[in-house]
Design an enzyme around this catalytic site. Structure first.
Site, mmCIF file in Angstrom:
data_model
loop_
_atom_site.group_PDB
_atom_site.id
_atom_site.type_symbol
_atom_site.label_atom_id
_atom_site.label_comp_id
_atom_site.label_asym_id
_atom_site.label_seq_id
_atom_site.Cartn_x
_atom_site.Cartn_y
_atom_site.Cartn_z
ATOM 1 N N LYS A 60 35.629 -45.822 63.132
ATOM 2 C CA LYS A 60 35.451 -46.142 64.553
ATOM 3 C C LYS A 60 35.562 -47.659 64.772
ATOM 4 O O LYS A 60 35.379 -48.458 63.844
ATOM 5 C CB LYS A 60 34.091 -45.659 65.056
ATOM 6 N N GLY A 106 31.666 -51.337 54.589
ATOM 7 C CA GLY A 106 30.733 -52.349 55.097
ATOM 8 C C GLY A 106 31.361 -53.390 55.992
ATOM 9 O O GLY A 106 30.901 -54.528 56.049
ATOM 10 N N LEU A 155 33.590 -50.641 60.379
ATOM 11 C CA LEU A 155 34.528 -49.625 60.863
ATOM 12 C C LEU A 155 33.983 -48.210 60.663
ATOM 13 O O LEU A 155 34.724 -47.225 60.740
ATOM 14 C CB LEU A 155 35.895 -49.780 60.181
ATOM 15 N N GLU A 190 23.393 -40.638 57.462
ATOM 16 C CA GLU A 190 23.419 -42.009 57.975
ATOM 17 C C GLU A 190 22.034 -42.649 57.937
ATOM 18 O O GLU A 190 21.888 -43.842 57.681
ATOM 19 C CB GLU A 190 23.945 -42.006 59.425
ATOM 20 N N ASP A 226 28.338 -43.982 65.354
ATOM 21 C CA ASP A 226 29.394 -43.875 64.344
ATOM 22 C C ASP A 226 29.646 -42.424 63.952
ATOM 23 O O ASP A 226 30.792 -41.962 63.907
ATOM 24 C CB ASP A 226 29.034 -44.683 63.089
#
Lengths: 395, 395
Positions: free
Chosen positions: B18, B149, B152, B201, B212
């Site tokens: 993303k 990291g 994205l 997550e 995300d």
């Protein structure tokens, strides 16, 4: 004519340049802006010939650019219509006819193509001179520490210093000519002088805001919003590095660009202008707050740096930054110094706050790095005195 | 267990990364933000051994970093308490005790110091695997087109793709296994999968926003404000150049920095956040407006570029830019391309809109110029599909 004029025939005037500390562009859309004087000056010296000189010319020397012009005083009198009877106490706009006649005189000068922009300044000089002093021979010498056309108010400093020199030998002003060193005017005299300077600015700029001549006249700082100017007094000494990118810009196009962006994104831009308004208001409050001890001076400086960084981000949001400005920002950031563009943007000048505790070595380093990029750096204290004069005794 | 599992023993899932198109940081202070999927994916392939393989290990291969781990399935079972009875239909948070036991398993791995950050991902893997699939031997292979990291959404893409692969062999999901090629899930299955991914997550990030994993699950774009997410559908294909500055950053410190600035300058910052809110709202409106003809596509792109430039200025105003980001901005500006940082700032990634009519030569030039600065460039279409799976027949 006052008796002492027989003895003292020379005066020197100086008027400071200005910077916009915050609020440029946004001020056009109703936000508050803050401008300050800088201790970089334009100097005008005015000398009347003694009868033994047998000189009937008006001479103008522009020392910095190595140009010198002169006109037989009769030609200036011819050029101006009979309506233009000099009256130093009534600031008068140059009529279109008078402007045309004076422009014809300027056109005759051999101003080099590269310096053709000086023409408007020469026009303003001729108007102010003849309006305040009438048709008398004299020699006027102009020098300046301000780069021309870079947004530091060089034209206003010229108009103010010139008006000061001219008025100091007029019936409209009452000065203590025995004073040694730089001398300031009284309040009503400053008002008159500021109005004359504004007439000169109109000849040079068309529709000036009046900010530049007001700062050059009164010094210190001014806050302005929706056309009204408020003089404010700083309680702290701030030093700025002023980097002239030497990139010319089209102020009108930049102002129009912001207006177009505002039409396309009215809500977002209204919030941006409102953010700028808050920044200017906060800045003015910090500047006017009582003199601090050392620690809180540092705190104040940090706050001002943060406000400058924020204002710069908002100017980028308005689309008026430029690659040259970004280069200055990046370079000064390496030394942890905060910068913002000042004035129209798109090139022009960038301000960098030099905190009180910053070592001279750092200033030297950042200056030499900026100058190696082709920029020109000046250091200036801000918020100092406005126009001042100094009498020379040429008897 | 469903009968076809006897035959089909392998599945591949992919989930997209993303970008934040607008509103990062400001979203923490109540502004709208817009996030979009990109057509860069994390792939998870899951294969169960046949009885003849005689394998009772859970194996994890991280292809991109050349690491491979395996655990006797019994050890995972031992590590998790008896409370942790797998139930794929009820997404469950990893308890502190379970986290501790799994962490002990991860600590035993010989993860090289430089890649120690992968540990949290391995933890999430172990939790999701054992919670959804229970204690069965399998081999899981992970590859990714997303840099780790760098903001994205690589961890969310991993959790989503992993949950998809695991759920596709569970009783909670009903899929047409005869389908050839990439297959999407039904709405309620996506919801379940998204919840499981969110649990993963949480293990990796502590307090993720859920943005995300939602983008990785549903694809397209989402608008989010004050904790509520709205899925929106783009009617235009936008291409972005994503420049990874490779400058690591501390997201928490950056978020805290903006909050501190907000405490120091509440009024100015409130206006800044309000400007960002307007920009995000306008952006979402443009993106959702009906498909245009060629001309108005260009106009839409210009508007988006302007909004990106404005958002970048506001991010600079918040103090989250970085020298590396400015370098990308300057470089792309030379090609008249608009850019903004995406995500936390302070380094990380920068987006540059690649307009439809832009020539490939320009893209190549700007890419090679950026890569010569030490950056890494990716090109991505935005707003595409979310998670998908594909069955392999390994019978």
């Amino acid at each position: 004519m006052r008796p002492f004029q027989r003895r003292i025939m020379e005066v020197k005037a100086r008027a400071p340049g200005k910077i916009i500390l915050s609020g440029e562009h946004a001020v056009v859309h109703g936000s508050t802006a803050v401008a300050s004087s800088i201790d970089l000056y334009t100097y005008v010296s005015l000398r009347f010939p003694t009868p033994s000189d047998n000189d009937d010319a008006l001479r103008l020397q522009l020392k910095d650019v190595g140009l010198e012009f002169s006109w037989p005083i009769g030609r200036i009198k011819e050029a101006l219509s009979e309506k233009d009877i000099p009256n130093s106490s009534v600031p008068t706009s140059c009529s279109i006819e008078s402007l045309r006649s004076l422009a014809a005189l300027v056109d005759e000068l051999k101003i080099p193509e590269a310096k053709i922009g000086l023409g408007a300044g020469v026009l303003a000089f001729l108007w102010l001179y003849s309006s305040i002093q009438g048709y008398k021979p004299a020699t006027v010498v102009i020098t300046s520490e301000l780069p021309l056309g870079s947004g530091l108010g060089s034209s206003a400093a010229l108009c103010v210093a010139l008006s000061a020199a001219l008025l100091s030998f007029s019936d409209s002003v009452n000065l203590d000519l025995s004073h040694q060193g730089w001398l300031t005017f009284g309040e009503s005299e400053l008002e008159l002088l500021n109005k004359w300077a504004f007439e000169g600015e109109k000849i040079i700029h068309g529709k000036p805001s009046g900010i530049d001549n007001t700062v050059a006249t009164y010094g210190n700082m001014i806050k302005f919003k929706s056309g009204s100017l408020t003089r404010i007094k700083t309680n702290m000494t701030l030093k700025m590095l002023i980097t002239n990118t030497k990139v010319g810009r089209n102020t009108k196009a930049l102002v129009a660009g912001v207006s177009e962006r505002t039409l396309r994104h009215p809500e977002a831009m209204a919030s941006v202008f409102s953010a700028v308004d808050s920044i200017s208001t906060e800045l003015a409050t910090i500047i006017q707050s009582p003199a601090p001890d050392d620690l809180s001076l540092t705190e104040k400086e940090s706050k001002i740096e943060e406000l400058m960084e924020m204002n710069q981000g908002l100017l980028q949001c308005m689309g008026v930054s430029h690659a040259s400005i970004e280069t200055v920002l990046r370079t000064t950031l390496k030394y942890k110094l905060a910068s913002k563009l000042t004035g129209a943007g798109g090139g022009g000048c960038v301000l960098t706050l030099l905190p009180t505790l910053l070592s001279g070595t750092v200033v030297d380093k950042v200056t030499s790095e900026l100058e190696s990029c082709g920029f020109h750096c000046l250091t200036a204290a801000i918020g100092g005195n406005g126009v001042e004069i100094c009498f020379g005794d040429s008897s």
